[in-house]
Scaffold this active site. Structure first.
Site, PDB file in Angstrom:
ATOM      1  N   PHE A  41      -0.432  -9.642   8.914  1.00  0.00           N
ATOM      2  CA  PHE A  41      -0.980  -9.378   7.526  1.00  0.00           C
ATOM      3  C   PHE A  41      -2.196  -8.765   8.177  1.00  0.00           C
ATOM      4  O   PHE A  41      -3.847  -8.719   7.779  1.00  0.00           O
ATOM      5  CB  PHE A  41      -2.302 -10.721   6.743  1.00  0.00           C
ATOM      6  CG  PHE A  41      -2.178 -10.556   5.392  1.00  0.00           C
ATOM      7  CD1 PHE A  41      -1.116 -10.697   4.342  1.00  0.00           C
ATOM      8  CD2 PHE A  41      -3.585 -10.062   5.218  1.00  0.00           C
ATOM      9  CE1 PHE A  41      -1.611 -10.051   3.197  1.00  0.00           C
ATOM     10  CE2 PHE A  41      -4.173  -9.838   3.716  1.00  0.00           C
ATOM     11  CZ  PHE A  41      -2.620  -9.580   2.625  1.00  0.00           C
ATOM     12  N   ASN A  42      -2.051  -7.607   8.559  1.00  0.00           N
ATOM     13  CA  ASN A  42      -2.492  -6.481   9.435  1.00  0.00           C
ATOM     14  C   ASN A  42      -1.539  -5.793  10.273  1.00  0.00           C
ATOM     15  O   ASN A  42      -0.344  -5.726   9.516  1.00  0.00           O
ATOM     16  CB  ASN A  42      -3.618  -7.272  10.276  1.00  0.00           C
ATOM     17  CG  ASN A  42      -4.884  -6.770  10.816  1.00  0.00           C
ATOM     18  OD1 ASN A  42      -4.483  -5.234  10.641  1.00  0.00           O
ATOM     19  ND2 ASN A  42      -5.945  -7.515  11.828  1.00  0.00           N
ATOM     20  N   ARG A  86       0.898  -1.134  -0.086  1.00  0.00           N
ATOM     21  CA  ARG A  86      -0.001   0.152  -0.173  1.00  0.00           C
ATOM     22  C   ARG A  86       1.040   1.103  -0.278  1.00  0.00           C
ATOM     23  O   ARG A  86       0.494   2.141  -0.409  1.00  0.00           O
ATOM     24  CB  ARG A  86      -1.129   0.049   0.855  1.00  0.00           C
ATOM     25  CG  ARG A  86      -2.269   0.981   1.297  1.00  0.00           C
ATOM     26  CD  ARG A  86      -2.300   1.488   2.437  1.00  0.00           C
ATOM     27  NE  ARG A  86      -3.056   0.423   2.839  1.00  0.00           N
ATOM     28  CZ  ARG A  86      -4.842   0.008   2.366  1.00  0.00           C
ATOM     29  NH1 ARG A  86      -5.259   0.881   1.839  1.00  0.00           N
ATOM     30  NH2 ARG A  86      -5.255  -0.725   2.884  1.00  0.00           N
ATOM     31  N   GLU A 137      -0.492  -2.784   9.026  1.00  0.00           N
ATOM     32  CA  GLU A 137      -0.068  -1.334   7.726  1.00  0.00           C
ATOM     33  C   GLU A 137      -0.425   0.048   8.427  1.00  0.00           C
ATOM     34  O   GLU A 137       0.118   1.109   8.384  1.00  0.00           O
ATOM     35  CB  GLU A 137      -0.214  -2.082   6.741  1.00  0.00           C
ATOM     36  CG  GLU A 137      -1.288  -1.209   5.752  1.00  0.00           C
ATOM     37  CD  GLU A 137      -2.747  -2.060   6.482  1.00  0.00           C
ATOM     38  OE1 GLU A 137      -3.823  -1.510   5.634  1.00  0.00           O
ATOM     39  OE2 GLU A 137      -2.582  -2.883   7.223  1.00  0.00           O
ATOM     40  N   ASP A 138      -1.737   0.319   8.645  1.00  0.00           N
ATOM     41  CA  ASP A 138      -2.082   1.731   8.410  1.00  0.00           C
ATOM     42  C   ASP A 138      -2.076   1.941  10.880  1.00  0.00           C
ATOM     43  O   ASP A 138      -1.686   3.534  10.915  1.00  0.00           O
ATOM     44  CB  ASP A 138      -3.533   1.784   8.473  1.00  0.00           C
ATOM     45  CG  ASP A 138      -4.729   0.865   9.052  1.00  0.00           C
ATOM     46  OD1 ASP A 138      -3.516   0.065  10.298  1.00  0.00           O
ATOM     47  OD2 ASP A 138      -6.280   0.223   9.742  1.00  0.00           O
ATOM     48  N   ARG A 192      -9.698   6.738  15.161  1.00  0.00           N
ATOM     49  CA  ARG A 192      -9.799   5.342  16.437  1.00  0.00           C
ATOM     50  C   ARG A 192      -8.648   5.776  17.285  1.00  0.00           C
ATOM     51  O   ARG A 192      -8.495   6.903  17.118  1.00  0.00           O
ATOM     52  CB  ARG A 192      -9.135   3.718  15.407  1.00  0.00           C
ATOM     53  CG  ARG A 192      -9.626   3.329  14.394  1.00  0.00           C
ATOM     54  CD  ARG A 192     -10.611   2.903  14.897  1.00  0.00           C
ATOM     55  NE  ARG A 192     -11.432   2.164  14.088  1.00  0.00           N
ATOM     56  CZ  ARG A 192     -13.329   2.669  13.091  1.00  0.00           C
ATOM     57  NH1 ARG A 192     -12.750   3.609  13.309  1.00  0.00           N
ATOM     58  NH2 ARG A 192     -13.038   1.574  12.426  1.00  0.00           N
ATOM     59  N   ASP A 221      -9.786   1.962   0.418  1.00  0.00           N
ATOM     60  CA  ASP A 221     -10.188   0.626   0.112  1.00  0.00           C
ATOM     61  C   ASP A 221     -10.807   0.085  -1.007  1.00  0.00           C
ATOM     62  O   ASP A 221     -11.882   1.455  -0.895  1.00  0.00           O
ATOM     63  CB  ASP A 221     -10.792   0.141   1.763  1.00  0.00           C
ATOM     64  CG  ASP A 221      -9.719  -0.092   2.746  1.00  0.00           C
ATOM     65  OD1 ASP A 221      -8.372  -0.209   2.249  1.00  0.00           O
ATOM     66  OD2 ASP A 221      -9.820  -0.793   3.493  1.00  0.00           O
ATOM     67  N   ASP A 222     -10.948  -0.897  -1.801  1.00  0.00           N
ATOM     68  CA  ASP A 222     -11.993  -0.083  -2.679  1.00  0.00           C
ATOM     69  C   ASP A 222     -13.265  -1.009  -2.780  1.00  0.00           C
ATOM     70  O   ASP A 222     -14.248  -0.343  -3.507  1.00  0.00           O
ATOM     71  CB  ASP A 222     -11.441  -1.535  -4.063  1.00  0.00           C
ATOM     72  CG  ASP A 222     -11.550  -2.765  -3.071  1.00  0.00           C
ATOM     73  OD1 ASP A 222     -11.036  -3.202  -2.004  1.00  0.00           O
ATOM     74  OD2 ASP A 222     -11.341  -3.689  -3.892  1.00  0.00           O
TER      75      ASP A 222
END
Length: 738
Positions: free
Chosen positions: A659-660, A557, A662-663, A603, A573-574
């Site tokens: 797999f989580n 990303r 990154e943000d 958040r 996000d798409d």
């Protein structure tokens, strides 16, 4: 002696309204409530002080844009050239059209509803733009000016420079014998006037009246030793809407003018039936005339003609191909509907051709059309209310006999009496037929039965729907989702989305929708897995680039991409769908805070150890310290370099492991680099998660997803320190972070 006066009747004997009357009145009241409710939805979010909108005008919402090119036939909008403005321009990289709007003129102190017919005048390194501006108070055109000292990137407003008692437009400016002259259209005064600059560019004086004719769109050119005046007289008998061309010639702009032998030129059957649409120009030794075609639903278009013969006795021109890159964003583009003017000149300082054109985002008579359609919906709604009242028996559709029964009068003229009797007979027949129809319709729906109630509910729903449509047409504006300028300047951003083959359905809708947003320059699809789509699979109004990755990782990303041509990127996000206006508001906030992450999903991470909390919890606590980068603006140079720095290596490995997160990592990297707030929140008017319809959501188990993110928070806080202090809602003052 008994009294003859009557006593009041008991309450039970008093006449009461039929229950159906209450039902009909309730339907009408519900329609009014629907109108008020839909009207109240129009100002969903307040506009900040500098998000300036012009007053609507029946003639359109014209503004002016700048184009550059290697030749007059290869002009590209200024945003194509990647020109950046100075540091205080609100992160305007690249600078984008429109360059001058009515809001700019109004901010300079002159009320304006549109800007049109711009002309350039070059003087040293300065470029002056003269244009028509319409005063919404007087409904009169005046001439205003602006100046640019950076090759057309930014413009400083100079205010009104010429204001007469009549309408002025088309300010053609040229030099002669070291003096500067302006020849604006003054057809409302019945003549063509020439003004000379006393104190250029602000003060002008009348030099002389050139012709006692109400010419429009006139120009003067020096070609092969003679001066030529080209214009159109729309007041002449049989003049066409496009304005057939007429020509005069002289030895000097100040000398008497002689008419061309074949005036009007349009009658020579050589195609010269288009009035001027800008300044003629010479390119490669050939003279070209710019014309405009007006009329029709689409409004106006620019034509270019090469002049083959120009003498006192003959004139011949042929149309040559000339095409701007036609905007595909419709009303969301400043010139999406029409354009009717072009002035192009050689710019020595840049070794390029510079052109200015006007444009409008809506077709001709758009506001009149919307009002007409809106009131038609209101009219149909009223008729349906009356019809419903008749069908349920609340309204009796009977015309009293006294309205049409012939009355006795003295007989005068026998013929007149027969005609009057015949007319009354026809009216009697018509009213009798209407009464029979009313009797047939009256009470046809028994609202006391379940079937009758279903009919009534359906009619009421139609009433509400039509009322909302009418209110939208009348009060909903022109339907455009316009960008928000900062200090009168516009810019663009690149939209990035990461996806894979199982989400192609989402991607198609995503690209088609967001490509029409005004400030989107390009869409980059980060393709993580599976067969990538081909270009014809994606319907887009802007270029789409599919970047196929070698590895399926969320770190993709934020991969550094040298092909991105804007400073700002929006990671989205798409599966998220929101209004273009939400994107434009977020982009404006980012331009005000280009060193922060500006997002739509706040958040809060707090506690010991840190725990990941959702937006509802953040609102309960009154603030946030993170925003999801799945819907956020950022400076890609700043953000991506931080993400791929040596310091972030540990975090990237965790992202691959879970797999989580990154943000979450990017939020920590920003917080670690600054002692001030690093995030900004913008509330969307609406947002839809399309993954719930496609069934391919990445994080279906919310509880497990939040648990993993809490683990990331604990690890990242050990490596990178704490997040920035809590940012409170409604702290920015623009009303967009409530």
């Amino acid at each position: 002696m008994s009294s003859s006066s009557s006593s009041p009747r008991p309450a039970a004997q008093r006449r009461r309204l039929h229950p159906a009357a209450y039902l009909s009145a309730a339907a009408a009241l519900l329609a009014l409530v629907a109108a008020a409710f839909s009207r109240a939805l129009a100002p969903r979010f307040p506009s900040p002080p500098d998000a300036r909108r012009c007053r609507p005008d029946p003639e359109g919402s014209w503004s002016a844009g700048v184009f550059l090119g290697d030749s007059p036939f290869a002009l590209k909008p200024i945003e194509h050239w990647g020109i950046s403005a100075d540091a205080d321009a609100g992160a305007a990289w690249p600078v984008a059209n429109p360059a001058v709007t009515c809001a700019d003129v109004a901010e300079a102190g002159s009320p304006s509803s549109f800007v049109a017919s711009p002309f350039l005048f070059l003087q040293g390194d300065a470029i002056y733009m003269f244009f028509e501006t319409k005063n919404p108070v007087t409904s009169q055109g005046d001439i205003a000016a602006a100046v640019s000292k950076d090759a057309g990137a930014t413009w400083q407003q100079l205010g009104l420079v010429l204001d007469e008692e009549w309408h002025l437009s088309y300010p053609y400016v040229f030099s002669y014998n070291s003096k500067v002259y302006m020849m604006p259209e003054s057809s409302k005064n019945g003549d063509l006037r020439l003004y000379r600059a006393l104190d250029f560019p602000l003060k002008w004086t009348l030099e002389k009246v050139l012709l006692e004719k109400p010419l429009v769109d006139s120009v003067i050119i020096n070609f092969r030793g003679s001066y030529w005046l080209l214009g159109s007289d729309l007041s002449s008998y049989g003049a066409k809407q496009n304005g057939e061309l007429s020509i005069w010639y002289s030895s000097s702009p100040l000398a008497p003018w002689n008419p061309h032998r074949h005036n009007t030129i349009g009658s020579m059957d050589n195609g010269s039936s288009f009035r001027n649409g800008g300044r003629p120009f010479v390119y490669d030794g050939d003279l070209y005339r710019i014309g405009k075609q007006s009329g029709g639903v689409s409004g106006h278009s620019i034509k270019v003609f090469r002049v083959e013969i120009l003498t006192a006795n003959e004139y011949k021109e042929i149309e040559v191909p000339f095409v701007f890159d036609k905007p595909r964003k419709a009303r969301n583009a400043w010139n999406g509907a029409r354009s009717h003017h072009l002035d192009v000149q050689w710019l020595p300082s840049s070794q390029l051709w510079i052109g200015v054109t006007d444009g409008d985002r809506v077709p001709s008579n758009d506001s009149v059309h919307r009002l007409t359609v809106g009131y038609m919906f209101y009219g149909v709604t009223l008729l349906l209310v009356l019809l419903l009242g008749g069908l349920i028996g609340a309204i009796r559709c009977t015309i009293p006999l006294r309205w049409y029964v012939p009355h006795t009068e003295k007989r005068g003229d026998l013929l007149h009496g027969k005609q009057q009797f015949f007319l009354k007979y026809k009216l009697s027949s018509l009213f009798s037929s209407l009464n029979k129809l009313g009797s047939l319709l009256g009470g046809r729906i028994n609202y006391r039965t379940w079937k009758g109630r279903v009919y009534v509910v359906l009619v009421i729903l139609v009433l509400v729907f039509l009322t909302c449509l009418g209110t939208h047409c009348v009060y909903g504006g022109n339907g455009a989702e316009e960008p928000y300028p900062i200090k009168g300047r516009y810019s663009q951003f690149t939209l990035l989305t990461m996806t894979y083959d199982a989400r192609l359905w989402n991607l198609k809708m995503f690209v088609e929708h967001y490509s029409k947003c005004a400030s989107v320059r390009e869409i980059v699809v980060i393709w993580n897995k599976g067969r990538p789509p081909v270009q014809n699979e994606l319907k887009s109004a802007v270029p789409v680039r599919v970047r196929v990755e070698d590895k399926n990782t969320l770190n993709n990303r934020f991969n550094i991409d040298e092909k991105i041509n804007t400073r700002a990127v929006m990671e989205l996000d798409d599966d998220i769908m929101m209004a273009c206006d939400d994107l434009e508001r977020g982009f404006k906030v980012w331009r005000e805070h280009p060193n922060r992450i500006v997002g739509y999903y706040p958040r809060l991470a707090e506690g010991t150890p840190l725990e990941y909390r959702n937006e509802r919890y953040a609102r309960q606590q009154g603030g946030y310290n993170m925003v999801l980068t799945g819907a956020a603006f950022m400076d890609h140079g700043l953000a991506f370099e931080r993400y791929w720095s040596k310091k972030a290596e540990v975090g990237r490995k965790m992202v691959d492991s879970f797999f989580n997160c990154e943000d979450v990592l990017l939020n920590f990297l920003f917080a670690n680099a600054s002692s001030m707030s690093t995030v900004e929140y913008v509330k969307p008017a609406w947002a839809i998660d399309m993954s719930k319809f496609s069934g391919v959501a990445i994080s279906r188990n919310t509880q497990a997803h939040y648990h993993v993110r809490s683990k990331c928070l604990a690890k990242f806080s050990e490596v990178y320190g704490n997040l920035s202090a809590k940012r409170f809602f409604s702290s920015r003052g623009d009303g967009w972070d409530v």
